[in-house]
Design an enzyme around this catalytic site. Sequence first.
Site, PDB file in Angstrom:
ATOM      1  N   THR A   1      -3.228   0.482  -4.090  1.00  0.00           N
ATOM      2  CA  THR A   1      -3.686   1.662  -3.368  1.00  0.00           C
ATOM      3  C   THR A   1      -5.124   2.009  -3.717  1.00  0.00           C
ATOM      4  OG1 THR A   1      -3.224   4.010  -2.973  1.00  0.00           O
ATOM      5  CG2 THR A   1      -2.755   3.180  -5.178  1.00  0.00           C
ATOM      6  N   GLY A   2      -5.738   2.771  -2.874  1.00  0.00           N
ATOM      7  CA  GLY A   2      -7.053   3.320  -3.181  1.00  0.00           C
ATOM      8  C   GLY A   2      -6.964   4.524  -4.104  1.00  0.00           C
TER       9      GLY A   2
ATOM     10  N   ASP B   1       0.868  -1.175   0.000  1.00  0.00           N
ATOM     11  CA  ASP B   1       0.000   0.000   0.000  1.00  0.00           C
ATOM     12  C   ASP B   1       0.909   1.230   0.000  1.00  0.00           C
ATOM     13  OD1 ASP B   1      -2.274   1.616   0.210  1.00  0.00           O
ATOM     14  OD2 ASP B   1      -2.377   1.428   2.379  1.00  0.00           O
ATOM     15  N   LEU B   2       0.336   2.392  -0.176  1.00  0.00           N
ATOM     16  CA  LEU B   2       1.125   3.625  -0.180  1.00  0.00           C
ATOM     17  C   LEU B   2       1.091   4.340   1.160  1.00  0.00           C
ATOM     18  CD1 LEU B   2       0.368   5.157  -3.703  1.00  0.00           C
ATOM     19  CD2 LEU B   2       2.429   3.999  -2.908  1.00  0.00           C
ATOM     20  N   ASP B   3      -0.044   4.911   1.506  1.00  0.00           N
ATOM     21  CA  ASP B   3      -0.153   5.789   2.665  1.00  0.00           C
ATOM     22  C   ASP B   3       0.061   5.026   3.963  1.00  0.00           C
ATOM     23  OD1 ASP B   3      -0.815   8.192   1.153  1.00  0.00           O
ATOM     24  OD2 ASP B   3      -2.655   7.118   0.666  1.00  0.00           O
TER      25      ASP B   3
END
Length: 122
Positions: free
Chosen positions: A42-43, A8-10
């Site tokens: 990611t979203g 994921d990123l965040d």
Amino acid sequence: MFKAVVSDLDGTLLNAEHKVSDFTRETVELLLKKGIKFYIATGRNYLGAKEAMDELGVKVPLITSHGSVVFDENGNKIFANNLKREYLDKVLNIDYKSFGKDIIITGYSRSEERRVGKECRS
């Protein structure tokens, strides 16, 4: 031995300042040198995910928009499961305030750059 790593990123790949640290960059480079595949999931939409990929300095597949759109390492869309407009309109017209406060609905239109959203704050 791992065959692939999906990140994921965040709060995962990106630090508290929403940046890629040197340690993270070096770790991803090491994974790729060892032949381990690396993916970003990611979203965010494509442009948000690509920005992080560019900061990493690598070209990897991107799983975007909460998994509904996938791009190869060259930015070619290889999978999309888009919600039809007729269903999107129904979802956005639900009275979400009746379920609670501070509900935010987001999504992306067929043109990845345009965001469709609705904020339902009391």
